[in-house]
Design a protein around this motif. Structure first.
Motif, PDB file in Angstrom:
ATOM      1  N   TRP A  27     -86.397 -71.594  -7.079  1.00 20.29           N
ATOM      2  CA  TRP A  27     -87.368 -72.689  -7.094  1.00 20.29           C
ATOM      3  C   TRP A  27     -86.981 -73.700  -6.019  1.00 20.29           C
ATOM      4  CZ3 TRP A  27     -91.724 -72.635  -9.948  1.00 20.29           C
ATOM      5  CH2 TRP A  27     -91.779 -71.737 -11.012  1.00 20.29           C
ATOM      6  N   TYR A  28     -87.979 -74.148  -5.294  1.00 24.14           N
ATOM      7  CA  TYR A  28     -87.829 -75.191  -4.293  1.00 24.14           C
ATOM      8  C   TYR A  28     -88.866 -76.261  -4.597  1.00 24.14           C
ATOM      9  CZ  TYR A  28     -84.993 -71.868  -1.660  1.00 24.14           C
ATOM     10  OH  TYR A  28     -83.999 -70.993  -1.277  1.00 24.14           O
ATOM     11  N   ARG A  29     -88.681 -77.431  -4.027  1.00 27.11           N
ATOM     12  CA  ARG A  29     -89.652 -78.498  -4.238  1.00 27.11           C
ATOM     13  C   ARG A  29     -89.852 -79.303  -2.965  1.00 27.11           C
ATOM     14  NH1 ARG A  29     -86.139 -82.341  -8.400  1.00 27.11           N
ATOM     15  NH2 ARG A  29     -84.666 -83.166  -6.846  1.00 27.11           N
ATOM     16  N   GLN A  30     -91.033 -79.911  -2.891  1.00 21.41           N
ATOM     17  CA  GLN A  30     -91.348 -80.746  -1.736  1.00 21.41           C
ATOM     18  C   GLN A  30     -92.081 -81.984  -2.214  1.00 21.41           C
ATOM     19  OE1 GLN A  30     -93.492 -78.755   1.418  1.00 21.41           O
ATOM     20  NE2 GLN A  30     -92.862 -80.291   2.898  1.00 21.41           N
ATOM     21  N   ALA A  31     -91.456 -83.118  -1.991  1.00 24.93           N
ATOM     22  CA  ALA A  31     -92.063 -84.395  -2.325  1.00 24.93           C
ATOM     23  C   ALA A  31     -92.847 -84.906  -1.115  1.00 24.93           C
ATOM     24  CB  ALA A  31     -90.984 -85.399  -2.719  1.00 24.93           C
ATOM     25  N   PRO A  32     -93.810 -85.787  -1.332  1.00 29.05           N
ATOM     26  CA  PRO A  32     -94.610 -86.305  -0.205  1.00 29.05           C
ATOM     27  C   PRO A  32     -93.719 -86.915   0.865  1.00 29.05           C
ATOM     28  CG  PRO A  32     -95.612 -86.915  -2.278  1.00 29.05           C
ATOM     29  CD  PRO A  32     -94.283 -86.311  -2.620  1.00 29.05           C
ATOM     30  N   GLY A  33     -93.945 -86.522   2.108  1.00 33.45           N
ATOM     31  CA  GLY A  33     -93.200 -87.074   3.220  1.00 33.45           C
ATOM     32  C   GLY A  33     -91.797 -86.540   3.382  1.00 33.45           C
ATOM     33  N   LYS A  34     -91.428 -85.560   2.574  1.00 32.79           N
ATOM     34  CA  LYS A  34     -90.085 -85.008   2.646  1.00 32.79           C
ATOM     35  C   LYS A  34     -90.129 -83.515   2.923  1.00 32.79           C
ATOM     36  CE  LYS A  34     -87.858 -88.392  -0.367  1.00 32.79           C
ATOM     37  NZ  LYS A  34     -86.948 -88.584  -1.543  1.00 32.79           N
ATOM     38  N   GLN A  35     -88.986 -82.982   3.351  1.00 35.90           N
ATOM     39  CA  GLN A  35     -88.896 -81.557   3.597  1.00 35.90           C
ATOM     40  C   GLN A  35     -88.729 -80.805   2.280  1.00 35.90           C
ATOM     41  OE1 GLN A  35     -85.655 -81.040   6.429  1.00 35.90           O
ATOM     42  NE2 GLN A  35     -87.109 -81.045   8.128  1.00 35.90           N
ATOM     43  N   ARG A  36     -89.117 -79.540   2.297  1.00 39.23           N
ATOM     44  CA  ARG A  36     -88.909 -78.689   1.137  1.00 39.23           C
ATOM     45  C   ARG A  36     -87.410 -78.512   0.934  1.00 39.23           C
ATOM     46  NH1 ARG A  36     -92.520 -73.336   0.488  1.00 39.23           N
ATOM     47  NH2 ARG A  36     -94.050 -74.968   0.964  1.00 39.23           N
ATOM     48  N   GLU A  37     -86.973 -78.603  -0.336  1.00 41.29           N
ATOM     49  CA  GLU A  37     -85.556 -78.501  -0.634  1.00 41.29           C
ATOM     50  C   GLU A  37     -85.309 -77.532  -1.785  1.00 41.29           C
ATOM     51  OE1 GLU A  37     -84.069 -82.315  -1.912  1.00 41.29           O
ATOM     52  OE2 GLU A  37     -85.271 -82.320  -3.735  1.00 41.29           O
ATOM     53  N   LEU A  38     -84.114 -76.954  -1.762  1.00 38.15           N
ATOM     54  CA  LEU A  38     -83.722 -76.030  -2.814  1.00 38.15           C
ATOM     55  C   LEU A  38     -83.515 -76.785  -4.120  1.00 38.15           C
ATOM     56  CD1 LEU A  38     -81.157 -73.175  -2.661  1.00 38.15           C
ATOM     57  CD2 LEU A  38     -80.819 -74.986  -4.319  1.00 38.15           C
ATOM     58  N   VAL A  39     -84.007 -76.183  -5.210  1.00 40.81           N
ATOM     59  CA  VAL A  39     -83.737 -76.720  -6.543  1.00 40.81           C
ATOM     60  C   VAL A  39     -82.710 -75.832  -7.248  1.00 40.81           C
ATOM     61  CG1 VAL A  39     -84.709 -77.280  -8.791  1.00 40.81           C
ATOM     62  CG2 VAL A  39     -86.035 -77.744  -6.703  1.00 40.81           C
ATOM     63  N   ALA A  40     -83.037 -74.531  -7.323  1.00 46.57           N
ATOM     64  CA  ALA A  40     -82.137 -73.602  -7.994  1.00 46.57           C
ATOM     65  C   ALA A  40     -82.491 -72.180  -7.582  1.00 46.57           C
ATOM     66  CB  ALA A  40     -82.235 -73.735  -9.513  1.00 46.57           C
ATOM     67  N   THR A  41     -81.476 -71.318  -7.549  1.00 43.99           N
ATOM     68  CA  THR A  41     -81.705 -69.903  -7.270  1.00 43.99           C
ATOM     69  C   THR A  41     -80.940 -69.062  -8.273  1.00 43.99           C
ATOM     70  OG1 THR A  41     -79.870 -69.762  -5.707  1.00 43.99           O
ATOM     71  CG2 THR A  41     -82.049 -70.280  -4.786  1.00 43.99           C
ATOM     72  N   VAL A  54     -79.884 -81.816  -9.591  1.00 39.91           N
ATOM     73  CA  VAL A  54     -80.459 -81.294 -10.845  1.00 39.91           C
ATOM     74  C   VAL A  54     -79.420 -80.653 -11.749  1.00 39.91           C
ATOM     75  CG1 VAL A  54     -82.637 -80.907  -9.633  1.00 39.91           C
ATOM     76  CG2 VAL A  54     -81.061 -78.984  -9.988  1.00 39.91           C
ATOM     77  N   LYS A  55     -78.189 -80.561 -11.307  1.00 37.61           N
ATOM     78  CA  LYS A  55     -77.145 -79.944 -12.130  1.00 37.61           C
ATOM     79  C   LYS A  55     -77.013 -80.668 -13.458  1.00 37.61           C
ATOM     80  CE  LYS A  55     -74.199 -77.932  -8.533  1.00 37.61           C
ATOM     81  NZ  LYS A  55     -72.920 -78.026  -7.800  1.00 37.61           N
ATOM     82  N   GLY A  56     -76.942 -79.874 -14.525  1.00 40.42           N
ATOM     83  CA  GLY A  56     -76.818 -80.451 -15.857  1.00 40.42           C
ATOM     84  C   GLY A  56     -78.141 -80.803 -16.502  1.00 40.42           C
ATOM     85  N   ARG A  57     -79.217 -80.808 -15.720  1.00 41.62           N
ATOM     86  CA  ARG A  57     -80.536 -81.139 -16.263  1.00 41.62           C
ATOM     87  C   ARG A  57     -81.499 -79.954 -16.209  1.00 41.62           C
ATOM     88  NH1 ARG A  57     -83.660 -84.775 -13.768  1.00 41.62           N
ATOM     89  NH2 ARG A  57     -82.798 -84.376 -11.673  1.00 41.62           N
ATOM     90  N   PHE A  58     -81.392 -79.147 -15.167  1.00 39.63           N
ATOM     91  CA  PHE A  58     -82.300 -78.009 -14.982  1.00 39.63           C
ATOM     92  C   PHE A  58     -81.548 -76.708 -15.230  1.00 39.63           C
ATOM     93  CE2 PHE A  58     -85.420 -80.048 -11.688  1.00 39.63           C
ATOM     94  CZ  PHE A  58     -85.582 -81.126 -12.538  1.00 39.63           C
ATOM     95  N   THR A  59     -82.271 -75.715 -15.742  1.00 42.73           N
ATOM     96  CA  THR A  59     -81.689 -74.393 -15.956  1.00 42.73           C
ATOM     97  C   THR A  59     -82.652 -73.340 -15.442  1.00 42.73           C
ATOM     98  OG1 THR A  59     -80.517 -75.137 -17.932  1.00 42.73           O
ATOM     99  CG2 THR A  59     -80.752 -72.760 -17.618  1.00 42.73           C
ATOM    100  N   ILE A  60     -82.172 -72.472 -14.558  1.00 41.97           N
ATOM    101  CA  ILE A  60     -82.976 -71.380 -14.046  1.00 41.97           C
ATOM    102  C   ILE A  60     -82.591 -70.112 -14.790  1.00 41.97           C
ATOM    103  CG2 ILE A  60     -81.366 -70.792 -12.167  1.00 41.97           C
ATOM    104  CD1 ILE A  60     -83.862 -70.168 -10.438  1.00 41.97           C
ATOM    105  N   SER A  61     -83.573 -69.269 -15.059  1.00 41.11           N
ATOM    106  CA  SER A  61     -83.308 -68.020 -15.750  1.00 41.11           C
ATOM    107  C   SER A  61     -84.338 -66.987 -15.346  1.00 41.11           C
ATOM    108  CB  SER A  61     -83.324 -68.214 -17.272  1.00 41.11           C
ATOM    109  OG  SER A  61     -84.593 -68.666 -17.699  1.00 41.11           O
TER     110      SER A  61
END
Length: 121
Positions: free
Chosen positions: A36-50, A63-70
């Motif tokens: 998962w990646y994300r892009q906020a307005p005016g910002k570059q796309r960034e890695l969230v989790a793989t 996002v460590k400790g708050r998000f979980t990828i599965s």
């Protein structure tokens, strides 16, 4: 080709939770990493989790400790459980898959259309 369809975005208050889902379909030999990646307005796309096909995970520090990828029991699905959401998590979230089109082929990167996540303060 690989098609990725995301779902689960929406509007949530700060401190709340959302779960994003992504399902891959199409013609391919194998999907390796998903993420998962994300892009906020005016910002570059960034890695969230793989997550690799073997289940190894990698997270952005923010996002460590708050998000979980599965990865799901169904083939070629990936989820992102997002807890303790903050306004700065507001962005369009994109699913990504690294796939082999046929046995021994190079890998290619595929993207979903994105799903909006908005966190209100």
């Amino acid at each position: 080709q690989v098609q990725l369809v995301e779902s689960g975005g929406g509007l949530v208050q700060a401190g709340g939770s959302l779960r994003l889902s992504c399902a891959a379909s199409g013609t391919f030999f194998r999907i390796n990493d998903m993420g998962w990646y994300r892009q906020a307005p005016g910002k570059q796309r960034e890695l969230v989790a793989t997550i690799t096909s073997g289940g190894s995970t990698n997270y952005a520090d923010s996002v460590k400790g708050r998000f979980t990828i599965s990865r799901g029991n169904a083939e070629h699905t990936v989820y992102l459980q997002m807890n303790s959401l903050k306004p700065e998590d507001t962005a369009v979230y994109y699913c990504n898959a690294i796939a082999e089109r046929y046995y021994g082929s190079p890998t290619y990167s595929y993207w979903g259309q994105g799903t909006q996540v908005t966190v209100s303060s």
